[in-house]
Scaffold this motif. Structure first.
Motif, mmCIF file in Angstrom:
data_model
loop_
_atom_site.group_PDB
_atom_site.id
_atom_site.type_symbol
_atom_site.label_atom_id
_atom_site.label_comp_id
_atom_site.label_asym_id
_atom_site.label_seq_id
_atom_site.Cartn_x
_atom_site.Cartn_y
_atom_site.Cartn_z
ATOM 1 N N GLN A 1 0.833 -1.215 0.000
ATOM 2 C CA GLN A 1 0.000 0.000 0.000
ATOM 3 C C GLN A 1 0.866 1.264 0.000
ATOM 4 O OE1 GLN A 1 -2.404 -1.333 3.418
ATOM 5 N NE2 GLN A 1 -4.213 -1.076 2.132
ATOM 6 N N LEU A 2 2.056 1.163 0.586
ATOM 7 C CA LEU A 2 2.972 2.313 0.561
ATOM 8 C C LEU A 2 3.416 2.601 -0.869
ATOM 9 C CD1 LEU A 2 3.117 1.555 3.649
ATOM 10 C CD2 LEU A 2 5.445 2.352 3.586
ATOM 11 N N TYR A 3 3.685 1.518 -1.611
ATOM 12 C CA TYR A 3 4.128 1.680 -3.003
ATOM 13 C C TYR A 3 2.934 1.815 -3.956
ATOM 14 C CZ TYR A 3 8.915 0.431 -1.755
ATOM 15 O OH TYR A 3 10.164 0.423 -1.219
ATOM 16 N N GLY A 4 1.778 1.365 -3.539
ATOM 17 C CA GLY A 4 0.654 1.216 -4.468
ATOM 18 C C GLY A 4 -0.404 2.297 -4.358
ATOM 19 N N GLY A 5 0.023 3.534 -4.197
ATOM 20 C CA GLY A 5 -0.950 4.639 -4.207
ATOM 21 C C GLY A 5 -1.912 4.593 -3.026
ATOM 22 N N MET A 6 -1.482 3.946 -1.926
ATOM 23 C CA MET A 6 -2.280 3.881 -0.680
ATOM 24 C C MET A 6 -3.658 3.284 -0.916
ATOM 25 S SD MET A 6 -1.310 7.434 1.197
ATOM 26 C CE MET A 6 -1.441 8.522 -0.204
ATOM 27 N N ARG A 7 -3.793 2.463 -1.958
ATOM 28 C CA ARG A 7 -5.114 1.905 -2.293
ATOM 29 C C ARG A 7 -5.688 1.133 -1.096
ATOM 30 N NH1 ARG A 7 -4.644 3.940 -5.508
ATOM 31 N NH2 ARG A 7 -4.467 3.279 -7.649
ATOM 32 N N GLY A 8 -6.895 1.489 -0.686
ATOM 33 C CA GLY A 8 -7.574 0.771 0.398
ATOM 34 C C GLY A 8 -7.073 1.102 1.794
ATOM 35 N N LEU A 9 -6.093 1.961 1.906
ATOM 36 C CA LEU A 9 -5.538 2.281 3.229
ATOM 37 C C LEU A 9 -6.520 3.170 3.999
ATOM 38 C CD1 LEU A 9 -2.640 1.975 4.603
ATOM 39 C CD2 LEU A 9 -2.312 4.343 3.932
ATOM 40 N N PRO A 10 -6.991 2.726 5.175
ATOM 41 C CA PRO A 10 -7.884 3.622 5.919
ATOM 42 C C PRO A 10 -7.073 4.806 6.426
ATOM 43 C CG PRO A 10 -7.771 1.414 6.925
ATOM 44 C CD PRO A 10 -6.682 1.498 5.900
ATOM 45 N N ALA A 11 -7.399 6.016 5.994
ATOM 46 C CA ALA A 11 -6.548 7.149 6.344
ATOM 47 C C ALA A 11 -7.288 8.451 6.563
ATOM 48 C CB ALA A 11 -5.498 7.355 5.244
ATOM 49 N N LEU A 12 -8.591 8.488 6.254
ATOM 50 C CA LEU A 12 -9.305 9.768 6.291
ATOM 51 C C LEU A 12 -10.689 9.584 6.900
ATOM 52 C CD1 LEU A 12 -8.635 10.573 2.530
ATOM 53 C CD2 LEU A 12 -7.557 11.798 4.418
ATOM 54 N N ILE A 13 -11.229 10.688 7.414
ATOM 55 C CA ILE A 13 -12.624 10.683 7.888
ATOM 56 C C ILE A 13 -13.402 11.707 7.080
ATOM 57 C CG2 ILE A 13 -14.135 11.376 9.809
ATOM 58 C CD1 ILE A 13 -12.885 8.765 10.492
ATOM 59 N N TRP A 14 -14.519 11.281 6.503
ATOM 60 C CA TRP A 14 -15.455 12.232 5.866
ATOM 61 C C TRP A 14 -16.843 11.606 5.915
ATOM 62 C CZ3 TRP A 14 -17.799 16.316 5.222
ATOM 63 C CH2 TRP A 14 -18.574 16.656 4.122
ATOM 64 N N ASP A 15 -17.767 12.315 6.566
ATOM 65 C CA ASP A 15 -19.120 11.787 6.761
ATOM 66 C C ASP A 15 -20.067 12.077 5.596
ATOM 67 O OD1 ASP A 15 -18.663 10.731 9.321
ATOM 68 O OD2 ASP A 15 -18.838 12.722 10.218
ATOM 69 N N GLY A 16 -19.680 12.993 4.710
ATOM 70 C CA GLY A 16 -20.601 13.438 3.659
ATOM 71 C C GLY A 16 -21.024 12.336 2.711
ATOM 72 N N SER A 17 -20.063 11.504 2.293
ATOM 73 C CA SER A 17 -20.420 10.410 1.394
ATOM 74 C C SER A 17 -19.465 9.252 1.616
ATOM 75 C CB SER A 17 -20.374 10.863 -0.070
ATOM 76 O OG SER A 17 -19.058 11.148 -0.468
ATOM 77 N N VAL A 18 -19.974 8.056 1.357
ATOM 78 C CA VAL A 18 -19.179 6.844 1.543
ATOM 79 C C VAL A 18 -19.369 5.967 0.305
ATOM 80 C CG1 VAL A 18 -18.890 4.750 2.946
ATOM 81 C CG2 VAL A 18 -19.321 6.942 4.055
#
Ligand code: NMX
Ligand code: MLT
Length: 435
Positions: free
Chosen positions: A38-55
């Motif tokens: 995930q470090l090399y792969g564009g952080m794909r799928g890495l839980p890293a952010l919070i946003w309640d507006g849309s999922v």
């Protein structure tokens, strides 16, 4: 009747407590592993952010504050005689989590119309751009320049308390959304020689005005299309390039104009928003190569030649989605209702039947299904908006709704400076040496 800002002021204290409680209870718990890939792969799928507006669910697609696209099409207020949701309502929903009343949405249309004028120097800036400068570059330039009148930047200079950040950020975000039609309209008219930009009509909704500034307001179906278009392009959870770029830059307390300009620069990339331009270019090239009304065999051959040339099939694939994008489906429904016999729509439908099988057979793309960009251009083209390199500007106008909602909440919740840790390849080797 309560304004959006008054309602927001009521909601913020409870949400601050909510976040405090979640962090107190779960803050020290681990939230999934981090893989070196995930470090090399564009952080794909890495839980890293919070946003309640849309999922975004990989199989179901986007939900705005828990509501699917068909649900918001049903629930949000419409224009008189219209059947598509007004983006004003979507913004209210993104910001508050609540479905607004018709009166609240109308008040928002009026408020944005009142804020819509852009400074003269921004008009001149746009008028001086060569028509060969890509519309997205002009768009980003103009939005950056709006920072000249930022309420947030001024308040910060005057020493506003952290607790009060959200108020001036809210004012900038409202100004930002309100001014985008005048910027986009001016770019369109300058670049394609379409004459002078008309004035905003304060009695009309945002999408009608956007359509009018482009010269399409007399086509009622086009106005309806814009209402749907802006609504469904507004937000796509927090991790997409434009939303994340805006959040990142906003975290340095750059004002919402500077933060959204960063979003636009990300949206201008061909793997992100520019794909809507690329789709139309690709379809037109295909038509010039294999002719109109081509057979499935000829289309298949063209798709394979795209892949063999080391190019992507624009409008297909997604970093998160693993099924057909519901935004694609919503636009397909619109096409079936309003333009079922359009030849380019028929080609888009033919491509939809062919490309996923080929991408599956090629075996690389994790998602062979179409995304939002595979369908938007054909709808705009149908009504005569066939200047493809303008398409991403409309995506940008729409994306402001999601980015703005997020910037307001980030400042309300005191979101800190974003600063993840980077590692060297050498460090990775050392960390795992001997394992
Ligand atoms: N055509 C050809 N190859 C593809 C496609 C496609 N549509 N989609 C993915 N791949 C390839 C991708 O290039 C990669 O190849 P390699 O291993 O040689 O680098 C491989 O499949 C694995 O990629 P994925 O993990 O499936 O996709 P990723 O998450 O990296 O990227 C996109 C997602 C959207 C960037 C990618 O699917 C793509 O390039 N699609 C075409 C461009 C597009 O439509 N972008 C718009 C997305 C929506 N939006 O508005 O932002
Ligand atoms: C978006 O709307 O932002 C795109 O579908 C890309 C994404 O979600 O990563």
């Amino acid at each position: 009747q309560q304004t959006l800002k008054e309602r927001l002021a009521e909601l913020i204290p409870a949400e601050i407590e909510n976040v405090k409680a979640v962090r107190a209870e779960h803050g020290k718990k681990s939230f999934g592993p981090v893989l070196v890939d995930q470090l090399y792969g564009g952080m794909r799928g890495l839980p890293a952010l919070i946003w309640d507006g849309s999922v975004l669910d990989p199989d179901e697609g986007i939900r705005f504050r828990g509501k699917t696209i068909p649900e918001i099409q049903d629930l949000l207020p419409k224009a008189p005689g219209g059947s598509e949701p007004l983006p004003e309502g979507l913004f209210w929903l993104l910001v508050t989590g609540e479905v607004p009343t018709q009166a609240q949405v109308e008040a928002l249309s009026k408020d944005w119309a009142a804020r819509a004028a852009i400074p003269e120097f921004v008009e001149e800036l746009l008028d001086r751009c060569p028509p060969t400068l890509h519309p997205m570059s002009q768009f980003s330039l103009a939005v950056t320049a709006l920072n000249h009148d930022s309420t947030f930047a001024k308040a910060y200079q005057q020493g506003v308390s952290k607790k009060e950040y959200w108020g001036p950020a809210f004012e900038d975000c409202m100004d930002l959304i309100a001014k985008l039609p005048n910027i986009a309209g001016r770019i369109y008219r300058n670049v394609y020689g379409q004459g002078k930009v008309p004035a905003i009509d304060p009695t009309k909704d945002y999408s009608w005005n956007m359509a009018n500034l482009l010269g399409f307001a007399e086509k009622n179906d086009f106005v309806e299309l814009l209402r749907l278009y802006i609504t469904i392009h507004s937000d796509h959870e927090g991790g997409n390039v434009s939303a994340h770029a805006g959040k990142l830059v906003g975290s340095a307390l750059s004002d919402p104009f500077l933060a959204f300009a960063a979003s636009l620069n990300g949206l201008a990339g061909p793997l992100h928003g520019l794909a809507n331009q690329e789709v139309l270019l690709w379809l037109r090239k295909m038509q010039s190569k294999i002719g109109e009304n081509a057979t499935d065999e000829a289309v298949k051959e063209y798709v394979w030649s795209t892949l063999k040339n080391g190019q992507v099939v624009p409008g297909y694939g997604h970093a998160v989605l693993r099924k057909t994008d519901p935004r694609y489906s919503a636009q397909r429904e619109f096409a079936l209702k309003h333009l079922p016999n359009d030849p380019l729509f028929k080609l888009v439908a033919q491509v939809f039947n062919i490309v996923p099988g080929i991408l599956l057979e090629a075996g690389k793309a994790k998602n062979p299904w179409p995304n939002v960009d595979a369908h938007s251009g054909v709808l705009l083209t149908h009504y005569g908006l066939d200047q493809m390199n303008f398409y991403t500007v409309l995506f940008g106008v729409s994306r402001a709704f999601g980015v703005a909602a997020q910037l307001i909440w980030d400042r309300a919740l005191g979101a800190p400076l974003e600063r993840p840790k980077s590692y060297s390849t050498d460090a990775i080797k050392k960390i795992f040496a001997g394992k």
